[in-house]
Design a protein around this motif. Structure first.
Motif, PDB file in Angstrom:
ATOM      1  N   PHE A  51       0.831  -1.204   0.000  1.00 18.73           N
ATOM      2  CA  PHE A  51       0.000   0.000   0.000  1.00 18.73           C
ATOM      3  C   PHE A  51       0.866   1.254   0.000  1.00 18.73           C
ATOM      4  CE2 PHE A  51      -2.404   3.466   1.783  1.00 18.73           C
ATOM      5  CZ  PHE A  51      -3.593   3.387   1.072  1.00 18.73           C
ATOM      6  N   ASN A  52       1.840   1.290   0.893  1.00 15.91           N
ATOM      7  CA  ASN A  52       2.664   2.494   0.998  1.00 15.91           C
ATOM      8  C   ASN A  52       3.531   2.713  -0.231  1.00 15.91           C
ATOM      9  OD1 ASN A  52       1.582   3.204   3.419  1.00 15.91           O
ATOM     10  ND2 ASN A  52       3.267   2.390   4.644  1.00 15.91           N
ATOM     11  N   SER A  53       3.794   1.654  -0.974  1.00 14.19           N
ATOM     12  CA  SER A  53       4.573   1.822  -2.202  1.00 14.19           C
ATOM     13  C   SER A  53       3.680   2.115  -3.397  1.00 14.19           C
ATOM     14  CB  SER A  53       5.393   0.562  -2.484  1.00 14.19           C
ATOM     15  OG  SER A  53       6.264   0.301  -1.408  1.00 14.19           O
ATOM     16  N   GLY A  54       2.386   2.173  -3.188  1.00 15.90           N
ATOM     17  CA  GLY A  54       1.473   2.530  -4.273  1.00 15.90           C
ATOM     18  C   GLY A  54       0.782   1.345  -4.916  1.00 15.90           C
ATOM     19  N   GLY A 180       9.188   2.341   6.143  1.00 13.79           N
ATOM     20  CA  GLY A 180       9.116   1.158   5.273  1.00 13.79           C
ATOM     21  C   GLY A 180      10.224   1.158   4.245  1.00 13.79           C
ATOM     22  N   THR A 181       9.848   1.032   2.956  1.00 12.01           N
ATOM     23  CA  THR A 181      10.872   0.942   1.910  1.00 12.01           C
ATOM     24  C   THR A 181      11.683   2.245   1.806  1.00 12.01           C
ATOM     25  OG1 THR A 181       9.207   1.617   0.326  1.00 12.01           O
ATOM     26  CG2 THR A 181       9.631  -0.740   0.505  1.00 12.01           C
ATOM     27  N   PHE A 182      11.161   3.328   2.375  1.00 13.77           N
ATOM     28  CA  PHE A 182      11.918   4.585   2.415  1.00 13.77           C
ATOM     29  C   PHE A 182      13.311   4.354   3.000  1.00 13.77           C
ATOM     30  CE2 PHE A 182      13.290   8.202   5.033  1.00 13.77           C
ATOM     31  CZ  PHE A 182      13.273   9.252   4.127  1.00 13.77           C
TER      32      PHE A 182
ATOM     33  N   LYS B 360       8.060   9.665  -3.582  1.00 16.57           N
ATOM     34  CA  LYS B 360       8.444   8.486  -2.800  1.00 16.57           C
ATOM     35  C   LYS B 360       9.382   8.799  -1.642  1.00 16.57           C
ATOM     36  CE  LYS B 360       8.625   4.606  -5.242  1.00 16.57           C
ATOM     37  NZ  LYS B 360       7.427   3.918  -5.648  1.00 16.57           N
ATOM     38  N   GLY B 361       9.957   9.977  -1.658  1.00 17.95           N
ATOM     39  CA  GLY B 361      11.016  10.282  -0.691  1.00 17.95           C
ATOM     40  C   GLY B 361      10.556  10.803   0.650  1.00 17.95           C
ATOM     41  N   GLU B 362       9.417  10.330   1.140  1.00 18.00           N
ATOM     42  CA  GLU B 362       8.966  10.732   2.475  1.00 18.00           C
ATOM     43  C   GLU B 362       8.539   9.494   3.253  1.00 18.00           C
ATOM     44  OE1 GLU B 362       7.448  11.898  -0.240  1.00 18.00           O
ATOM     45  OE2 GLU B 362       8.567  13.773  -0.417  1.00 18.00           O
ATOM     46  N   THR B 363       8.375   9.677   4.561  1.00 17.72           N
ATOM     47  CA  THR B 363       7.977   8.530   5.384  1.00 17.72           C
ATOM     48  C   THR B 363       6.477   8.494   5.638  1.00 17.72           C
ATOM     49  OG1 THR B 363       8.315   9.752   7.430  1.00 17.72           O
ATOM     50  CG2 THR B 363      10.197   8.518   6.587  1.00 17.72           C
ATOM     51  N   LEU B 364       5.738   9.466   5.120  1.00 19.68           N
ATOM     52  CA  LEU B 364       4.285   9.551   5.353  1.00 19.68           C
ATOM     53  C   LEU B 364       3.977   9.606   6.850  1.00 19.68           C
ATOM     54  CD1 LEU B 364       2.969   6.942   2.708  1.00 19.68           C
ATOM     55  CD2 LEU B 364       3.542   9.347   2.367  1.00 19.68           C
ATOM     56  N   PHE B 450      19.052  -4.273  -0.146  1.00 20.37           N
ATOM     57  CA  PHE B 450      19.022  -4.107   1.308  1.00 20.37           C
ATOM     58  C   PHE B 450      20.326  -3.539   1.853  1.00 20.37           C
ATOM     59  CE2 PHE B 450      15.790  -7.224   0.283  1.00 20.37           C
ATOM     60  CZ  PHE B 450      14.692  -6.611   0.853  1.00 20.37           C
ATOM     61  N   HIS B 451      21.311  -3.477   0.965  1.00 21.27           N
ATOM     62  CA  HIS B 451      22.575  -2.869   1.322  1.00 21.27           C
ATOM     63  C   HIS B 451      22.338  -1.478   1.915  1.00 21.27           C
ATOM     64  CE1 HIS B 451      26.759  -1.861   1.038  1.00 21.27           C
ATOM     65  NE2 HIS B 451      26.462  -0.789   0.353  1.00 21.27           N
ATOM     66  N   GLY B 452      21.317  -0.792   1.353  1.00 24.21           N
ATOM     67  CA  GLY B 452      20.977   0.563   1.831  1.00 24.21           C
ATOM     68  C   GLY B 452      20.755   0.596   3.324  1.00 24.21           C
ATOM     69  N   TRP B 453      20.192  -0.454   3.846  1.00 22.61           N
ATOM     70  CA  TRP B 453      19.941  -0.482   5.299  1.00 22.61           C
ATOM     71  C   TRP B 453      21.242  -0.657   6.058  1.00 22.61           C
ATOM     72  CZ3 TRP B 453      15.455  -0.184   8.396  1.00 22.61           C
ATOM     73  CH2 TRP B 453      15.677  -0.466   9.755  1.00 22.61           C
ATOM     74  N   THR B 454      22.055  -1.626   5.601  1.00 22.54           N
ATOM     75  CA  THR B 454      23.193  -2.016   6.430  1.00 22.54           C
ATOM     76  C   THR B 454      24.444  -1.155   6.238  1.00 22.54           C
ATOM     77  OG1 THR B 454      23.592  -3.749   4.804  1.00 22.54           O
ATOM     78  CG2 THR B 454      22.531  -4.419   6.848  1.00 22.54           C
ATOM     79  N   THR B 455      24.409  -0.162   5.351  1.00 24.73           N
ATOM     80  CA  THR B 455      25.592   0.711   5.297  1.00 24.73           C
ATOM     81  C   THR B 455      25.720   1.498   6.595  1.00 24.73           C
ATOM     82  OG1 THR B 455      24.218   1.780   3.639  1.00 24.73           O
ATOM     83  CG2 THR B 455      26.517   1.454   3.062  1.00 24.73           C
TER      84      THR B 455
END
Ligand code: SF4
Lengths: 249, 488
Positions: A51-54, A180-182, B360-364, B450-455
């Motif tokens: 949902f959050n990814s659209g 989330g994916t952010f 897409k660049g926000e956390t809502l 997932f590399h983005g998380w673990t950097t």
């Protein structure tokens, strides 16, 4: 109190796979409160990531699965504010063009509660009789506090834990940067945000941070670990758990 | 604005912002004071339902926008003002250029206006050989620095006083100082000269009022008052939604605007302009032109999902509370409109695919919605934008943004509906993660995306037994388990 309703445990996917101890803590807590529980084992994920990814079509498919799995539930309780927000507010949206499904979504939404909300608002319990030795601060996760309006319930519960010294951090309602994916798509921004959160937690003098959403806590814990900070990161269910409360030191 | 090819990405610009120390300091200051401050004002407001009522009025005005704009036009024309309706940015620019050439305008002074930046007014005037000077102090600094604004209300939040001191030393030829009052005095001296010698003043419009036929401009520096009254011609650029139907709606919006923007009950100056000066009056311009700009707004108005965003009064409160803006600053948004409002309005005005990162660049997290004086649900609109990016939308000329992500979620959907397989796969991931486990039982390096998380973060591992497994194996002790309908 009349015969308490049987609680169907809605175990958020992250809790199920990465933090089963949070689910177990919930079980112990309900046990102590003599509340019957059940666990529909076909549950998977509420659909929030899609949902959050659209991807609303895929989210609706996950939602339909959820509605089937929990069709017979008397009441559904979840240790995650954002999943409850998904069920309560987004499920009806996903089925707005399908009257039959919409009705089911609304019925399920009306009997789905976040853990602290269920304890305080529905059961009227503010003291779970648990103990914890430590200074704890509370992170208001975004959907829980802003979309569900749950701010006081967890604080009431925490203040009644014997031995727990409760302190507020600055900007407790500020987002931790998970999203989330952010957190995977924009890791640098996400990290800067969780650093702000972590700094606020440490500045409060707390040795423990708690909250009602494991995803935020996972983010905070992951960053604290990388920074080498000494900080206990525990879901509120773990602090409320009568048997294990205080045994995490 | 649509120079896509030469544009740096949101991510790159965000990184630059994160590394910019003066920006970080400025952002911290503005967020601590104004973001939290605005929330506090709404919490303690004597009239707690004002925001809701104003929103309802905004929505009704927007629903009748054609009639409201007609009334505004009629009332301004009756007073001898000119009103031009510009369907596109180019039409607006051409109108002003024609006017400037007819009236032999050589020098233009400007009041702060994002609409002007949106349509590229300054560049067009300069190309026509006309000198343009911004008179809002922040905008003036940004202009001297050949820079762009990084906040919709506080344009030079990314510069500190030392940088401004060096800039003034270089550009205004004064001895270096970083003393703010001295710098302000120097700017005032330079700007007064410009204000007294300009042939045309161009401003934006904070709120117009159809009932009275006037526009209102708020400022704290007095530059607007001079820019609208000293030059012979005043041109106001206005987005077509920035109009209140009645004086009552107008008054409420003004209250919300100055509180949301700067925690002020009223700004130091509020200028009301509704036409040329009356005969015999020494004050005011000889000509008044209001340019009402569509430039994509009709399309927003026609879409019920987004119509709400046109309630925005550009107060900047959402920037002052947003935890993402608060770290990356305004330049990352590649638009005069930054922060949460920019993340919604920029894609709608300039292309959703072009600005996918903004969607897409926000956390809502919802902080912007909570602070907004007109209760705009920006997170909801970001979610709708993501929905359009996911599958494409011919109405908005959107093409599917990420095919592999689409495939991923299709597969994911099948999995979540096949619980056994879903849980087997999770268990399998638990096995596959083993080589990545560090000494303290955290995952500290992951491959692929997932590399983005673990950097920068560790990841708690997948547990040996999931809750479900333990439950099914009766490893969870409980006296009160109801196992009805449970199949193992
Ligand atoms: S969206 Fe709301 S908070 Fe943001 S600038 Fe517009 S009016 Fe202000």
């Amino acid at each position: 109190m009349s015969q308490p309703k049987t609680v169907s445990l809605f175990i958020q996917c992250l809790v199920d796979s990465m933090f089963p101890e949070v689910g177990e803590a919930m079980v112990n807590l309900f046990d102590r409160l003599c509340i019957p529980i059940t666990y529909p084992a076909d549950q998977t994920c509420c659909g929030q990531p899609a949902f959050n990814s659209g991807y609303r079509k895929q989210a609706a498919e996950a939602a339909a699965h959820f509605l089937n799995v929990f069709a017979d539930a008397e009441v559904i309780v979840c240790p995650s504010g954002s999943c409850v927000h998904m069920v309560r507010h987004h499920y009806p949206l996903l089925f707005e063009d399908d009257p039959a499904m919409l009705q089911r979504a609304q019925q399920t939404a009306a009997k789905t509660f976040e853990l602290s909300e269920y304890l305080v608002d529905i059961l009227g319990i503010t003291d779970t009789g648990s103990t914890y030795a430590g200074t704890a601060t509370y992170h208001d996760s975004c959907h829980l506090s802003r979309e569900l309006g749950i701010k006081e319930q967890p604080r009431q519960l925490l203040r009644n834990i014997s031995g727990l010294h409760f302190v507020e951090m600055n900007d407790s309602e500020k987002c931790c940067g998970f999203g989330g994916t952010f957190s995977v798509h924009y890791p640098e921004i996400s990290t800067a945000m969780v650093d702000d959160k972590l700094d606020a937690i440490l500045a409060s003098g707390a040795d423990t941070v708690t909250g009602c959403d494991i995803s935020c806590l996972m983010n905070i814990k992951g960053r604290a670990s990388r920074r080498g900070e000494k900080l206990q990161v525990l879901h509120i269910a773990q602090l409320l758990e009568p048997v294990h409360g205080g045994s995490h030191e | 604005m649509s120079k896509q090819s030469e544009r740096a990405s949101y991510t790159d610009l965000a990184h630059q912002g994160l590394k910019n120390a003066p920006l970080q300091k400025g952002l911290r200051g503005i967020q601590q004071r104004y973001g939290q401050g605005a929330l506090h004002i709404w919490d303690s407001f004597a009239d707690p339902s004002l925001r809701k009522r104003v929103k309802a009025k905004r929505e009704s005005t927007l629903a009748h926008l054609d009639i409201v704009l007609e009334e505004l036009t009629k009332n301004i024309e009756q007073r001898g003002g000119n009103v031009f309706f510009a369907p596109t940015a180019q039409d607006a620019v051409n109108y002003v250029l024609d006017l400037a050439s007819k009236k032999e305008v050589q020098r233009v002074v400007k009041g702060k206006s994002m609409t002007s930046a949106e349509i590229g007014m300054d560049e067009a005037l300069e190309q026509a050989g006309i000198k343009v000077v911004e008179t809002d102090l922040g905008e003036y600094i940004v202009q001297l620095n050949q820079d762009t604004a990084s906040h919709i209300i506080a344009p030079c939040i990314h510069l500190d006083r030392k940088q401004i001191g060096r800039l003034f030393h270089e550009k205004l030829d004064i001895p270096y100082t970083d003393d703010p009052p001295t710098l302000t005095q120097e700017a005032r001296k330079a700007l007064r000269k410009e204000l007294l010698s300009a042939d045309m003043g161009i401003t934006g419009c904070n709120i117009a009022c159809a009932e009275t036929g006037h526009i209102s401009l708020v400022s704290n520096e007095g530059n607007i008052r001079m820019a609208t009254t000293m030059p012979k011609i005043h041109v106001a650029l206005m987005g077509m939604e920035r109009v209140a139907a009645t004086l009552d709606e107008h008054a409420s919006l003004l209250q919300l605007l100055t509180r949301g923007a700067a925690l002020q009950k009223l700004s130091t100056y509020v200028s009301f302009q509704g036409g040329p000066s009356e005969k015999g009056s020494p004050d005011g311009p000889e000509e008044f032109h209001l340019v009402i700009i569509d430039n994509g707004r009709s399309k927003i108005l026609a879409d019920p999902d987004f119509q709400e965003v046109l309630s925005c009064i550009r107060c900047g409160a959402c920037l002052n509370i947003c935890p993402v803006y608060g770290r990356i600053g305004g330049h990352a948004y590649n638009s005069p409109y930054s922060g949460p409002i920019g993340a919604v309005i920029t894609p709608l005005l300039h292309g959703i695919n072009n600005h996918a990162d903004l969607c897409k660049g926000e956390t809502l997290c919802g902080a912007c919605k909570e602070v907004c004086p007109v209760e705009n649900d920006l997170p909801r609109m970001l979610s709708v934008l993501r929905h359009k990016l996911a599958y494409g939308d011919p109405q908005w000329n959107v093409t599917p943004h990420n095919k592999s992500e689409h495939r991923f979620f299709s597969l994911w959907s099948r999995l979540v509906r096949t619980p056994k397989l879903y849980h087997i796969l999770i268990r399998l991931s638990g096995v596959l993660q083993r080589p990545f486990l560090s000494r303290d039982n955290m995952v500290s390096k992951l491959p692929g995306k997932f590399h983005g998380w673990t950097t920068t973060r560790d990841l708690p591992p997948i547990a040996e037994s999931s809750f479900r497994q333990k439950w099914l194996q009766n490893k969870i002790a409980s006296k009160n388990v109801v196992r009805k309908g449970q199949k193992d």
